[in-house]
Design a protein around this motif. Structure first.
Motif, short mmCIF file in Angstrom:
data_model
loop_
_atom_site.label_atom_id
_atom_site.label_comp_id
_atom_site.label_asym_id
_atom_site.label_seq_id
_atom_site.Cartn_x
_atom_site.Cartn_y
_atom_site.Cartn_z
N GLN A 78 -5.80 5.63 6.75
CA GLN A 78 -5.97 4.21 7.03
C GLN A 78 -5.53 3.90 8.47
N LYS A 79 -4.36 4.44 8.85
CA LYS A 79 -3.84 4.24 10.20
C LYS A 79 -4.77 4.84 11.25
N GLN B 167 -7.62 6.19 -3.21
CA GLN B 167 -7.32 7.63 -3.28
C GLN B 167 -6.33 7.95 -4.41
N LEU C 178 4.74 5.07 -6.62
CA LEU C 178 4.00 4.35 -5.58
C LEU C 178 4.69 3.05 -5.16
N ALA D 98 -0.79 9.71 -1.56
CA ALA D 98 -0.43 8.40 -1.02
C ALA D 98 -0.22 8.49 0.50
N LYS D 99 0.45 9.57 0.94
CA LYS D 99 0.66 9.76 2.39
C LYS D 99 -0.67 9.98 3.10
N ARG D 100 -1.54 10.76 2.48
CA ARG D 100 -2.86 11.04 3.05
C ARG D 100 -3.65 9.75 3.22
N ALA D 101 -3.64 8.92 2.17
CA ALA D 101 -4.39 7.65 2.22
C ALA D 101 -3.86 6.75 3.33
N ASN D 102 -2.53 6.64 3.43
CA ASN D 102 -1.94 5.78 4.48
C ASN D 102 -2.21 6.33 5.87
N GLN E 261 -9.59 -0.51 -1.22
CA GLN E 261 -8.61 -0.22 -0.17
C GLN E 261 -8.22 1.26 -0.26
N THR E 262 -8.26 1.94 0.86
CA THR E 262 -7.99 3.39 0.87
C THR E 262 -6.66 3.72 0.20
N LYS E 263 -5.64 2.89 0.43
CA LYS E 263 -4.30 3.20 -0.12
C LYS E 263 -4.29 3.06 -1.65
#
Length: 296
Positions: free
Chosen positions: A119-120, A62, A39, A112-116, A57-59
């Motif tokens: 968030q976007k 998750q 991460l 991690a990609k899903r969370a980011n 925080q979502t990032k």
């Protein structure tokens, strides 16, 4: 005895989660440290000693829930013998890793990609969610369909509890109509966006390429996926359902019903909290449920 292992999603997090695992199990400690490397920040510091705000925080949330669930499943060793698995939203990724379909590293990178991406998407398309209590699913679906704004049924959590998701105006308008139609309550949720709705389309597009590229193996048992509550072991179908999940509904009620119909005799929740056990009991009060534990 057919045992269903189930994995929680966002909202199950708490400060201190996973610390007992880290302190008591060398294999678990090594996996947590590997996660910190992958991460690029010490998520363990936030999980064990951070504030609730940091953890929300979502990032962070998750990957934190994913790590707690997956590392606990791995620490169970030989006693982890699922006949079937399922996860609620994010928990589907934990279920896939625990059942051997995804590697630990690939699973964490995807989460991690899903969370980011989510968030976007919430920043680009602001939205919200609300829990509707005490109405039949079909009534909620029909009223959402009447609203001009974006609002859909998003989480079928248990009989009498359905979460709707969409634009703020859409959710507000639906809540008003649903209360008028006899809903006991319409509770706006403290979430960052309209998860599992068309407003997550940008996140879905971003995650699709990563999911298509990742290596998915045949899991050790069937995984019951959120998108349609059916059992899968074929990697191509698993990928398609994972992609559809971000804008599709979490059909948890139907998932539990299908697992019961397929012979599940007990449910074990793997990860923080016990929310899913409560939802399972709302589907079938008689079915035994428990939390996975190294000391059990």
């Amino acid at each position: 005895m057919k045992t269903a292992y189930i994995f929680p999603g966002q909202g199950a997090q708490f400060v201190g989660m996973g610390k007992d695992l880290y302190d008591s199990n060398e294999g678990a400690k090594a996996l947590f440290e590997r996660a910190n490397e992958i991460l690029g920040f010490r998520i363990t510091d936030i999980m064990f000693d951070g504030t609730e705000e940091d953890l929300k925080q979502t990032k962070v949330t998750q990957p934190a829930i994913f790590l707690h669930s997956v590392i606990l499943a791995k620490a169970l060793g030989e006693s982890f013998k699922p006949s079937m698995v399922a996860g609620h939203s994010l928990g589907e990724f934990s279920a896939l890793v625990s059942a051997g379909a995804l590697s630990f590293e690939d699973g964490l990178k995807l989460v991690a990609k899903r969370a980011n991406a989510m968030q976007k998407a919430t920043e680009q398309e602001p939205g919200t969610m609300a829990a509707i209590l005490g109405l039949a699913d079909v009534v909620v679906e029909e009223i959402c369909a009447e609203i001009q704004e974006v609002v859909v049924a998003a989480n079928y959590n248990c009989p009498g509890q359905l979460v709707i998701s969409g634009s703020v105006a859409g959710v507000d308008a639906a809540c008003e109509k649903l209360l008028a139609a006899g809903a006991k309550r319409a509770l706006k949720l403290n979430v960052g966006g309209a998860f599992h709705s068309p407003l997550m389309e940008a996140a879905k597009q971003e995650l699709q390429a990563a999911i298509l590229e990742v290596d998915i193996q045949i899991p050790i048992c069937p995984i019951y996926q959120n998108y349609d509550a059916c059992a899968y072991q074929e990697p191509v179908a698993i990928k398609e359902n994972l992609i559809a999940q971000l804008t599709g509904a979490v059909r948890w009620t139907q998932t539990v019903q299908t697992m019961l119909a397929d012979g599940a005799e007990s449910f074990v929740e793997v990860g923080p909290g016990a929310v899913l056990q409560g939802l399972v009991k709302k589907v079938d009060r008689q079915i035994p449920t428990s939390s996975a534990s190294l000391t059990a």
